[in-house]
Design an enzyme around this catalytic site. Structure first.
Site, PDB file in Angstrom:
ATOM      1  N   ILE A  28       7.215  29.253  31.668  1.00 37.04           N
ATOM      2  CA  ILE A  28       8.180  29.207  32.772  1.00 37.04           C
ATOM      3  C   ILE A  28       8.499  27.763  33.155  1.00 37.04           C
ATOM      4  O   ILE A  28       9.668  27.366  33.220  1.00 37.04           O
ATOM      5  CB  ILE A  28       7.650  30.006  33.986  1.00 37.04           C
ATOM      6  CG1 ILE A  28       7.667  31.498  33.663  1.00 37.04           C
ATOM      7  CG2 ILE A  28       8.506  29.712  35.234  1.00 37.04           C
ATOM      8  CD1 ILE A  28       7.190  32.399  34.787  1.00 37.04           C
ATOM      9  N   ASP A  76      -6.208  17.768  34.690  1.00 37.63           N
ATOM     10  CA  ASP A  76      -6.507  19.030  35.367  1.00 37.63           C
ATOM     11  C   ASP A  76      -6.069  18.865  36.816  1.00 37.63           C
ATOM     12  O   ASP A  76      -6.450  17.885  37.472  1.00 37.63           O
ATOM     13  CB  ASP A  76      -8.022  19.297  35.275  1.00 37.63           C
ATOM     14  CG  ASP A  76      -8.385  20.708  35.716  1.00 37.63           C
ATOM     15  OD1 ASP A  76      -7.849  21.167  36.746  1.00 37.63           O
ATOM     16  OD2 ASP A  76      -9.227  21.335  35.039  1.00 37.63           O
ATOM     17  N   LYS A 136       0.213  15.932  47.491  1.00 36.56           N
ATOM     18  CA  LYS A 136      -0.280  14.675  48.093  1.00 36.56           C
ATOM     19  C   LYS A 136      -0.022  13.487  47.168  1.00 36.56           C
ATOM     20  O   LYS A 136       0.343  12.402  47.618  1.00 36.56           O
ATOM     21  CB  LYS A 136      -1.784  14.784  48.396  1.00 36.56           C
ATOM     22  CG  LYS A 136      -2.108  15.622  49.603  1.00 36.56           C
ATOM     23  CD  LYS A 136      -1.690  14.958  50.910  1.00 36.56           C
ATOM     24  CE  LYS A 136      -2.739  13.961  51.410  1.00 36.56           C
ATOM     25  NZ  LYS A 136      -2.330  13.379  52.711  1.00 36.56           N
ATOM     26  N   SER A 165       5.326  30.182  43.384  1.00 34.17           N
ATOM     27  CA  SER A 165       4.397  31.087  44.056  1.00 34.17           C
ATOM     28  C   SER A 165       4.500  32.486  43.450  1.00 34.17           C
ATOM     29  O   SER A 165       4.717  32.633  42.238  1.00 34.17           O
ATOM     30  CB  SER A 165       4.723  31.098  45.559  1.00 34.17           C
ATOM     31  OG  SER A 165       3.831  31.915  46.256  1.00 34.17           O
ATOM     32  N   LYS A 183      -1.832  32.076  46.577  1.00 39.51           N
ATOM     33  CA  LYS A 183      -0.374  31.902  46.681  1.00 39.51           C
ATOM     34  C   LYS A 183       0.085  31.971  48.138  1.00 39.51           C
ATOM     35  O   LYS A 183       1.074  31.318  48.502  1.00 39.51           O
ATOM     36  CB  LYS A 183       0.353  32.937  45.820  1.00 39.51           C
ATOM     37  CG  LYS A 183       0.117  32.764  44.317  1.00 39.51           C
ATOM     38  CD  LYS A 183       0.597  31.420  43.787  1.00 39.51           C
ATOM     39  CE  LYS A 183       0.608  31.395  42.260  1.00 39.51           C
ATOM     40  NZ  LYS A 183       1.033  30.117  41.704  1.00 39.51           N
ATOM     41  N   ILE A 212       8.360  38.179  34.473  1.00 35.47           N
ATOM     42  CA  ILE A 212       9.214  37.443  33.528  1.00 35.47           C
ATOM     43  C   ILE A 212       8.714  37.752  32.124  1.00 35.47           C
ATOM     44  O   ILE A 212       7.527  37.557  31.827  1.00 35.47           O
ATOM     45  CB  ILE A 212       9.172  35.911  33.800  1.00 35.47           C
ATOM     46  CG1 ILE A 212       9.472  35.595  35.291  1.00 35.47           C
ATOM     47  CG2 ILE A 212      10.154  35.185  32.867  1.00 35.47           C
ATOM     48  CD1 ILE A 212      10.845  36.001  35.786  1.00 35.47           C
TER      49      ILE A 212
HETATM   50  C1  HXC Z   1     -13.506  38.015  36.119  1.00 39.86           C
HETATM   51  C2  HXC Z   1     -13.468  35.800  35.427  1.00 39.86           C
HETATM   52  C3  HXC Z   1     -12.490  36.099  34.462  1.00 39.86           C
HETATM   53  C4  HXC Z   1     -12.030  37.481  34.373  1.00 39.86           C
HETATM   54  C5  HXC Z   1     -12.947  33.968  34.358  1.00 39.86           C
HETATM   55  N1  HXC Z   1     -13.722  34.481  35.326  1.00 39.86           N
HETATM   56  N2  HXC Z   1     -12.177  34.938  33.817  1.00 39.86           N
HETATM   57  N3  HXC Z   1     -13.978  36.754  36.263  1.00 39.86           N
HETATM   58  N4  HXC Z   1     -12.560  38.375  35.217  1.00 39.86           N
HETATM   59  N5  HXC Z   1     -11.110  37.837  33.486  1.00 39.86           N
HETATM   60  C6  HXC Z   1     -14.713  33.780  36.125  1.00 39.86           C
HETATM   61  C7  HXC Z   1     -15.817  33.219  35.249  1.00 39.86           C
HETATM   62  O1  HXC Z   1     -16.743  34.220  34.888  1.00 39.86           O
HETATM   63  C8  HXC Z   1     -16.424  32.180  36.187  1.00 39.86           C
HETATM   64  O2  HXC Z   1     -17.231  32.777  37.195  1.00 39.86           O
HETATM   65  C9  HXC Z   1     -15.190  31.626  36.894  1.00 39.86           C
HETATM   66  O3  HXC Z   1     -14.168  32.618  36.759  1.00 39.86           O
HETATM   67  C10 HXC Z   1     -14.705  30.343  36.271  1.00 39.86           C
HETATM   68  O4  HXC Z   1     -14.454  30.575  34.888  1.00 39.86           O
HETATM   69  P1  HXC Z   1     -14.541  29.387  33.816  1.00 39.86           P
HETATM   70  O5  HXC Z   1     -14.074  29.923  32.520  1.00 39.86           O
HETATM   71  O6  HXC Z   1     -15.876  28.761  33.888  1.00 39.86           O
HETATM   72  O7  HXC Z   1     -13.522  28.331  34.451  1.00 39.86           O
HETATM   73  P2  HXC Z   1     -12.358  27.504  33.800  1.00 39.86           P
HETATM   74  O8  HXC Z   1     -12.764  26.925  32.488  1.00 39.86           O
HETATM   75  O9  HXC Z   1     -11.882  26.593  34.845  1.00 39.86           O
HETATM   76  O10 HXC Z   1     -11.248  28.603  33.447  1.00 39.86           O
HETATM   77  C11 HXC Z   1     -10.151  28.796  34.224  1.00 39.86           C
HETATM   78  C12 HXC Z   1      -9.659  30.208  34.115  1.00 39.86           C
HETATM   79  C13 HXC Z   1      -9.229  30.562  32.663  1.00 39.86           C
HETATM   80  C14 HXC Z   1      -8.514  30.449  35.031  1.00 39.86           C
HETATM   81  C15 HXC Z   1     -10.810  31.047  34.606  1.00 39.86           C
HETATM   82  O11 HXC Z   1      -8.851  31.911  32.596  1.00 39.86           O
HETATM   83  C16 HXC Z   1      -8.062  29.757  32.138  1.00 39.86           C
HETATM   84  O12 HXC Z   1      -8.169  28.587  31.822  1.00 39.86           O
HETATM   85  N6  HXC Z   1      -6.880  30.392  31.999  1.00 39.86           N
HETATM   86  C17 HXC Z   1      -5.689  29.767  31.371  1.00 39.86           C
HETATM   87  C18 HXC Z   1      -4.610  29.554  32.319  1.00 39.86           C
HETATM   88  C19 HXC Z   1      -4.036  30.829  32.851  1.00 39.86           C
HETATM   89  O13 HXC Z   1      -4.702  31.669  33.402  1.00 39.86           O
HETATM   90  N7  HXC Z   1      -2.730  30.977  32.731  1.00 39.86           N
HETATM   91  C20 HXC Z   1      -2.061  32.130  33.237  1.00 39.86           C
HETATM   92  C21 HXC Z   1      -1.063  31.635  34.117  1.00 39.86           C
HETATM   93  S1  HXC Z   1      -0.064  32.952  34.604  1.00 39.86           S
HETATM   94  P3  HXC Z   1     -18.854  32.875  37.046  1.00 39.86           P
HETATM   95  O14 HXC Z   1     -19.279  33.620  38.265  1.00 39.86           O
HETATM   96  O15 HXC Z   1     -19.133  33.641  35.771  1.00 39.86           O
HETATM   97  O16 HXC Z   1     -19.343  31.459  36.996  1.00 39.86           O
HETATM   98  C22 HXC Z   1      -0.149  32.952  36.207  1.00 39.86           C
HETATM   99  C23 HXC Z   1       0.811  33.884  36.851  1.00 39.86           C
HETATM  100  C24 HXC Z   1       0.797  33.691  38.289  1.00 39.86           C
HETATM  101  O17 HXC Z   1      -0.878  32.252  36.773  1.00 39.86           O
HETATM  102  C25 HXC Z   1       1.013  34.967  39.024  1.00 39.86           C
HETATM  103  C26 HXC Z   1       0.498  34.826  40.414  1.00 39.86           C
HETATM  104  C27 HXC Z   1       0.052  36.089  41.030  1.00 39.86           C
END
Ligand code: HXC
Length: 303
Positions: A28, A76, A136, A165, A183, A212
């Site tokens: 997006i 990050d 900021k 958001s 959000k 989307i």
């Molecule tokens: C439950 C989960 C989980 C899942 C991660 N966690 N995935 N819990 N269900 N599916 C938990 C982990 O177990 C951990 O808790 C904590 O979250 C942190 O996870 P890490 O992997 O250690 O952190 P990090 O490396 O910072 O990973 C970030 C992340 C990952 C968000 C968790 O999924 C990521 O990098 N995603 C890629 C980006 C992304 O999500 N893009 C989508 C964008 S779309 P514990 O307790 O085990 O320590 C979007 C649309 C917006 O955002 C719509 C808005 C509503």
């Protein structure tokens, strides 16, 4: 005719403007930046993965001969010093910042029973704190641009920020407490910013995308086997296009958005009004609670 931005916009409307964008490697936000670059802007996108940031930037730059698009990786949005350094690089290389897109976000499906303290905090850190940090770090430069453009129509627009958001928190959505809370906070940042700095010429607005198509967000948050049901649940009977979000961004940053400040523009085909407590593209409520849990990671509650 480009399929990523409407042909209604005049070419060159963003000549000599600079956009700084977080989440710019995603589908997006890269689409938003592509549209602005095609209409004259230069850009700086940041992301965690350096290779991806560079390759997306190179792809966007091809949209307009002579454009400059920086792709800065290893940034990050949870790290203020890294974001500030990226902002300074953008200003040094491109001459300033006129527009900011606050787009970096992360998400997954997890009901409250499966969400640990750390999981909740992680989404708050990325989505909410990341938006705060970006705002900021860019605010001093946005205010400079606002000052340069205040009251002038001859040198275009500047000093504008758009937060990406979601409408999810309005209706509430199962398995999304972390994203809904984050959000709602993002909207509050934009709303207060729109009050505090508008007298200096800055405007702050929100775009709330709906479903989307062909995005990581949709893949993560909806069940592909129920795609047709999902489409039927959108009042306009289709999924959104990245172009829909890009056009909304051009509208807010361009001359068309001059009197729009503190607004939330829903670009969702009206879908949040019919969603209620259910789950987009998944089972009907209350089955959606278990359906969402099974789509997310196998995880038991841990505090
Ligand atoms: C439950 C989960 C989980 C899942 C991660 N966690 N995935 N819990 N269900 N599916 C938990 C982990 O177990 C951990 O808790 C904590 O979250 C942190 O996870 P890490 O992997 O250690 O952190 P990090 O490396 O910072 O990973 C970030 C992340 C990952 C968000 C968790 O999924 C990521 O990098 N995603 C890629 C980006 C992304 O999500 N893009 C989508 C964008 S779309 P514990 O307790 O085990 O320590 C979007 C649309 C917006 O955002 C719509 C808005 C509503």
């Amino acid at each position: 005719m480009a399929n990523f931005v409407s042909g209604a916009w005049k070419s060159g409307i963003f000549d000599n403007k600079v956009v700084f964008c977080t989440g710019g490697t995603g589908t997006i936000c890269s689409g938003q930046v592509r549209a602005l670059v095609s209409l004259g802007a230069n850009a700086c996108i940041i992301g965690r993965n350096a290779e991806k940031a560079q390759s997306v930037a190179t792809g966007i730059a091809k949209e307009r001969c002579g454009s400059k698009v920086l792709g800065l990786g290893g940034v990050d949005v949870r790290d203020f010093d890294k974001v500030k350094a990226a902002v300074e690089t953008c200003v040094r290389e491109l001459g300033g910042i006129d527009f900011v897109i606050v787009g970096a976000a992360a998400n997954f499906l997890a009901p409250i029973s499966a969400l640990s303290l750390n999981a909740f905090r992680t989404i708050i850190d990325i989505d909410l704190m990341g938006s705060w940090i970006t705002m900021k770090a860019t605010l001093p430069y946005l205010l400079r641009s606002a000052e340069r453009h205040k009251g002038s129509v001859s040198n275009g627009t500047g000093g504008r920020i758009v937060f990406i958001s979601s409408t999810n928190y309005r209706s509430a959505r199962v398995a999304q407490v972390h994203a809904c809370a984050a959000k709602a906070g993002v909207n509050a940042i934009s709303d207060v910013l729109s009050l505090e700095h508008a007298p200096q010429g800055l405007t702050s607005n929100i775009i709330a995308p709906g479903p989307i198509g062909d995005t990581e967000g949709l893949r993560r948050l909806s069940d592909p086997t129920l795609r047709e049901d999902a489409i039927r649940s959108v009042p306009v009977q289709r999924l959104g296009l990245v172009k829909d979000i890009a056009d909304a961004t051009v509208f807010l940053f361009g001359d068309t958005g001059n009197f729009i400040n503190g607004a939330c523009l829903d670009v969702d085909g009206g879908s949040w009004r019919v969603r209620g407590g259910g789950q987009f593209g998944n089972r009907k409520y209350p089955e959606s609670i278990n359906s969402a849990a099974s789509m997310g990671r196998e995880k038991t509650s841990r505090l």
